[in-house]
Design a protein around this motif. Structure first.
Motif, PDB file in Angstrom:
ATOM      1  N   LYS A  19       0.831  -1.210   0.000  1.00 29.07           N
ATOM      2  CA  LYS A  19       0.000   0.000   0.000  1.00 29.07           C
ATOM      3  C   LYS A  19       0.861   1.255   0.000  1.00 29.07           C
ATOM      4  CE  LYS A  19      -4.234  -1.352   2.437  1.00 29.07           C
ATOM      5  NZ  LYS A  19      -5.007  -1.092   3.679  1.00 29.07           N
ATOM      6  N   GLU A  20       1.883   1.250   0.842  1.00 27.96           N
ATOM      7  CA  GLU A  20       2.743   2.424   0.940  1.00 27.96           C
ATOM      8  C   GLU A  20       3.451   2.685  -0.390  1.00 27.96           C
ATOM      9  OE1 GLU A  20       6.325   4.309   3.669  1.00 27.96           O
ATOM     10  OE2 GLU A  20       5.723   2.238   3.995  1.00 27.96           O
ATOM     11  N   SER A  21       3.967   1.641  -0.999  1.00 33.61           N
ATOM     12  CA  SER A  21       4.659   1.792  -2.285  1.00 33.61           C
ATOM     13  C   SER A  21       3.718   2.284  -3.371  1.00 33.61           C
ATOM     14  CB  SER A  21       5.282   0.457  -2.714  1.00 33.61           C
ATOM     15  OG  SER A  21       6.282   0.076  -1.809  1.00 33.61           O
ATOM     16  N   THR A  22       2.516   1.724  -3.407  1.00 29.11           N
ATOM     17  CA  THR A  22       1.533   2.144  -4.398  1.00 29.11           C
ATOM     18  C   THR A  22       1.143   3.600  -4.163  1.00 29.11           C
ATOM     19  OG1 THR A  22       0.677  -0.107  -4.578  1.00 29.11           O
ATOM     20  CG2 THR A  22      -0.742   1.660  -5.373  1.00 29.11           C
ATOM     21  N   GLY A  23       0.964   3.968  -2.904  1.00 26.75           N
ATOM     22  CA  GLY A  23       0.632   5.345  -2.570  1.00 26.75           C
ATOM     23  C   GLY A  23       1.718   6.320  -3.001  1.00 26.75           C
ATOM     24  N   ASP A  28      -0.793   9.148  -3.891  1.00 27.06           N
ATOM     25  CA  ASP A  28      -1.955   9.033  -3.003  1.00 27.06           C
ATOM     26  C   ASP A  28      -1.455   8.988  -1.557  1.00 27.06           C
ATOM     27  OD1 ASP A  28      -4.201   8.300  -1.538  1.00 27.06           O
ATOM     28  OD2 ASP A  28      -4.904   6.853  -3.031  1.00 27.06           O
ATOM     29  N   GLU A  29      -1.488  10.145  -0.902  1.00 29.18           N
ATOM     30  CA  GLU A  29      -0.964  10.232   0.458  1.00 29.18           C
ATOM     31  C   GLU A  29      -1.779   9.417   1.452  1.00 29.18           C
ATOM     32  OE1 GLU A  29      -0.544  14.338   1.495  1.00 29.18           O
ATOM     33  OE2 GLU A  29       0.931  14.703  -0.079  1.00 29.18           O
ATOM     34  N   LEU A  31      -3.377   6.524   0.888  1.00 32.41           N
ATOM     35  CA  LEU A  31      -3.001   5.117   0.733  1.00 32.41           C
ATOM     36  C   LEU A  31      -1.627   4.867   1.339  1.00 32.41           C
ATOM     37  CD1 LEU A  31      -3.852   2.365  -0.404  1.00 32.41           C
ATOM     38  CD2 LEU A  31      -2.752   3.010  -2.552  1.00 32.41           C
ATOM     39  N   GLN A  32      -0.726   5.804   1.143  1.00 36.33           N
ATOM     40  CA  GLN A  32       0.611   5.691   1.719  1.00 36.33           C
ATOM     41  C   GLN A  32       0.529   5.652   3.246  1.00 36.33           C
ATOM     42  OE1 GLN A  32       3.253   8.736   0.302  1.00 36.33           O
ATOM     43  NE2 GLN A  32       4.930   8.107   1.599  1.00 36.33           N
ATOM     44  N   ALA A  33      -0.290   6.514   3.823  1.00 40.19           N
ATOM     45  CA  ALA A  33      -0.451   6.547   5.277  1.00 40.19           C
ATOM     46  C   ALA A  33      -1.091   5.256   5.782  1.00 40.19           C
ATOM     47  CB  ALA A  33      -1.298   7.751   5.680  1.00 40.19           C
ATOM     48  N   GLU A  34      -2.071   4.725   5.062  1.00 42.19           N
ATOM     49  CA  GLU A  34      -2.696   3.456   5.459  1.00 42.19           C
ATOM     50  C   GLU A  34      -1.661   2.340   5.481  1.00 42.19           C
ATOM     51  OE1 GLU A  34      -6.027   2.470   2.974  1.00 42.19           O
ATOM     52  OE2 GLU A  34      -7.030   4.370   3.385  1.00 42.19           O
ATOM     53  N   GLY A  35      -0.784   2.336   4.502  1.00 39.08           N
ATOM     54  CA  GLY A  35       0.271   1.331   4.458  1.00 39.08           C
ATOM     55  C   GLY A  35       1.194   1.422   5.650  1.00 39.08           C
ATOM     56  N   GLN A  36       1.528   2.641   6.035  1.00 37.58           N
ATOM     57  CA  GLN A  36       2.390   2.833   7.198  1.00 37.58           C
ATOM     58  C   GLN A  36       1.693   2.375   8.475  1.00 37.58           C
ATOM     59  OE1 GLN A  36       3.255   7.003   6.790  1.00 37.58           O
ATOM     60  NE2 GLN A  36       5.013   6.635   5.463  1.00 37.58           N
ATOM     61  N   VAL A  37       0.399   2.648   8.585  1.00 35.02           N
ATOM     62  CA  VAL A  37      -0.371   2.216   9.759  1.00 35.02           C
ATOM     63  C   VAL A  37      -0.408   0.690   9.826  1.00 35.02           C
ATOM     64  CG1 VAL A  37      -2.684   2.145  10.780  1.00 35.02           C
ATOM     65  CG2 VAL A  37      -1.747   4.311   9.946  1.00 35.02           C
TER      66      VAL A  37
END
Length: 56
Positions: A19-23, A28-29, A31-37
């Motif tokens: 998710k983070e990579s795709t964001g 897409d900030e 999606l990136q934040a969701e990946g980090q979470v």
């Protein structure tokens, strides 16, 4: 913790990385934040597993 939990946490971490990579790639900030979470959550679960394993 059981092996199933460890596999589930590893999958959650990998999903978060994806998710983070795709964001990042799409700008897409959110999606990136969701990946980090997701990665942080998986990491905290692993720490909990490690603590439980110590007391077995």
């Amino acid at each position: 913790m059981g092996l199933d939990d460890k596999i589930s946490n590893a999958a959650e971490k990998l999903g978060g990385q994806a998710k983070e990579s795709t964001g990042k790639a799409t700008g897409d900030e959110q999606l990136q934040a969701e990946g980090q979470v997701d990665q942080t959550s998986a990491g905290l679960k692993k720490v909990g597993e490690d603590v439980k394993d110590v007391f077995k």
